[in-house]
Scaffold this active site. Structure first.
Site, mmCIF file in Angstrom:
data_model
loop_
_atom_site.group_PDB
_atom_site.id
_atom_site.type_symbol
_atom_site.label_atom_id
_atom_site.label_comp_id
_atom_site.label_asym_id
_atom_site.label_seq_id
_atom_site.Cartn_x
_atom_site.Cartn_y
_atom_site.Cartn_z
ATOM 1 N N LYS A 2 -32.646 -1.731 -22.936
ATOM 2 C CA LYS A 2 -31.720 -1.633 -24.069
ATOM 3 C C LYS A 2 -30.432 -2.303 -23.625
ATOM 4 O O LYS A 2 -29.712 -1.805 -22.756
ATOM 5 C CB LYS A 2 -31.472 -0.177 -24.450
ATOM 6 C CG LYS A 2 -30.465 0.005 -25.577
ATOM 7 C CD LYS A 2 -30.366 1.478 -25.967
ATOM 8 C CE LYS A 2 -29.371 1.660 -27.104
ATOM 9 N NZ LYS A 2 -28.001 1.883 -26.618
ATOM 10 N N GLY A 54 -21.193 7.749 -30.876
ATOM 11 C CA GLY A 54 -20.692 9.116 -30.739
ATOM 12 C C GLY A 54 -19.853 9.623 -31.889
ATOM 13 O O GLY A 54 -19.338 10.742 -31.836
ATOM 14 N N ALA A 93 -26.705 4.333 -32.923
ATOM 15 C CA ALA A 93 -25.326 4.848 -32.868
ATOM 16 C C ALA A 93 -24.825 5.275 -34.240
ATOM 17 O O ALA A 93 -25.067 4.614 -35.253
ATOM 18 C CB ALA A 93 -24.351 3.833 -32.274
ATOM 19 N N GLY A 94 -24.121 6.409 -34.246
ATOM 20 C CA GLY A 94 -23.445 6.893 -35.440
ATOM 21 C C GLY A 94 -24.166 7.968 -36.216
ATOM 22 O O GLY A 94 -23.585 8.596 -37.096
ATOM 23 N N ASN A 138 -28.196 9.920 -29.617
ATOM 24 C CA ASN A 138 -27.972 10.791 -28.471
ATOM 25 C C ASN A 138 -27.021 11.934 -28.835
ATOM 26 O O ASN A 138 -27.413 13.087 -28.890
ATOM 27 C CB ASN A 138 -27.422 10.002 -27.286
ATOM 28 C CG ASN A 138 -27.230 10.872 -26.056
ATOM 29 O OD1 ASN A 138 -28.190 11.287 -25.432
ATOM 30 N ND2 ASN A 138 -25.993 11.177 -25.720
ATOM 31 N N THR A 139 -25.766 11.592 -29.155
ATOM 32 C CA THR A 139 -24.759 12.629 -29.394
ATOM 33 C C THR A 139 -25.105 13.502 -30.588
ATOM 34 O O THR A 139 -24.787 14.701 -30.591
ATOM 35 C CB THR A 139 -23.376 11.985 -29.590
ATOM 36 O OG1 THR A 139 -23.111 11.082 -28.516
ATOM 37 C CG2 THR A 139 -22.284 13.044 -29.632
#
Length: 259
Positions: free
Chosen positions: A99, A160, A186-187, A208-209
């Site tokens: 990645k 994040g 992301a997001g 992830n977050t």
């Protein structure tokens, strides 16, 4: 999900990819992984210690023989840093998957587009299966496909942030502009964000977050799984055309006359 897709030589069934950052422990990360149903998990090679110690290692809890490990170049700000990190990851984890992240701004963590494209060309020639993190820019995604990337990974919102898909129009244009898988990266903050990405027609979602930062990461991992699956089913089903005015659900023919 029963249907599958390919990332280079790798066949994937789960359309959810999760990360390894911000969890309270390796055990919690593994529990979230199991609850998510994901078969691929991304690891920041520069930020996560993969070597064994008295406390064990991430790979003790998430073994590469059970899951596809997707190393990433998080924390890299130049082409040379990203290429070197990718090569180290291949040696360490024995995988061509990478990645690719080349960050251009420390505050927003937005990618450096030109550096990402340059690094992608180098890594593809070096035999990597490159999955690049990029802005939601259709032209950049086309250039990355031309460079030989196995997928493109446009951001939904800043890393994040949990803001969800901020520019669905650009995502739609990207889906029309490239033939490789499109993975929103992301997001994503909650299950409805994941569903939106899939309803647009994206191949998969990486997060992830959104899971690790939840009050209950295990429940959120399951919610994200259901959001991805529901969104994919809705996309395949084909939604009804939106209407400005109401339309009766019941037929008007044969109505009982009220005297």
């Amino acid at each position: 999900m029963a249907d599958s897709y390919r990332l280079g030589d790798f066949e994937m069934k789960s359309r959810l990819i999760i990360g390894t950052g911000k969890y309270r422990s390796f055990e919690e990360n593994r529990q979230a992984l199991d609850a998510s149903g994901a078969e691929m998990i991304t690891v920041a090679v520069r930020r996560v210690d993969l070597t064994r110690s008295d406390a064990g290692s991430l790979l003790d809890h998430i073994p590469p023989d059970l899951f596809k490990i997707l190393p990433n170049t998080a924390g890299c700000f130049t082409v040379d840093e990203a290429v070197t990190t990718a090569r180290l990851a291949r040696e360490l984890l024995d995988t061509p998957l990478i990645k690719l992240e080349v960050i251009g701004d420390k505050n927003t963590l937005f990618p450096d587009t030109s550096a990402t494209i340059e690094a992608a060309r180098i890594l593809v020639k070096d035999g990597f299966t490159v999955l690049p993190y990029i802005t939601d820019d259709p032209v950049a995604c086309q250039r990355l496909e031309d460079a030989g990337c196995a997928a493109v990974m446009p951001l939904g919102a800043p890393i994040g942030s949990g803001l969800g898909i901020r520019n669905p129009t650009n995502i739609r244009i990207i889906l029309q502009s490239v033939s490789v898988p499109v993975i929103v990266d992301a997001g994503v903050g909650t299950a409805s964000d994941a569903a939106v990405a899939m309803e647009l027609g994206c191949t998969a979602v990486l997060m992830n977050t959104g899971i690790a930062g939840a009050k209950d990461p295990i429940k959120m991992a399951r919610a994200m799984r259901l959001g991805v699956e529901g969104g994919r089913l809705a996309y395949e089903a084909g939604r009804m055309p939106p209407r400005l005015h109401a339309a009766a659900s019941s037929p008007e023919d044969g109505l009982i006359r009220v005297l």
